[in-house]
Scaffold this motif. Sequence first.
Motif: not given
Length: 170
Positions: A1-13
């Motif tokens: 998973m790309a770094e930006s996708e992990i960030r998006d998941v983290f922020v949503a969480g």
Amino acid sequence: MAESEIRDVFVAGLRNAHAMENQALSIMKPQLKRIENYPEVAEKLDRHIRETDGQIVRLEEILDGLDEDKSTLKDMVLSFTGSAAALGHAVAGDEILKNAFANFAFENYEAAAYKSLLAIAEAGGYGTATTGLQANLSEELAMAEWINGNLVALTTKFLSLRQSGETAKV
């Protein structure tokens, strides 16, 4: 998973956790106002409300550190559903027990959310977030453990009050 996708998941969480904690407050505060015959439950609930306020602050600090804001819409929707759930138990003859069951389930749900957020933080390299998330997790697990450890005594007290004709609900 790309770094930006992990960030998006983290922020949503994180936003979801923020809303979840606001929902928890909307569940616990009405319960606390109604408790009369269970001072040990009232004391623990009051303490956990204060912990929850601190958990919200920690989540906001993590979001601020990521230059993100909380989701006001999620906060409002989940607070409303939490209030509705608390009201639903208020009409039950065994309100104190139903509240304990629901609180136990919710504390474990919150703990699962924090465990997941910690895994995402690790995967995304958000080490500065782990201290606050771990603190929140520890508080949720402690509350779940307290409920678990006191459920039999609470049930026994409920039965005793009911048999003696005293208010057993709250």
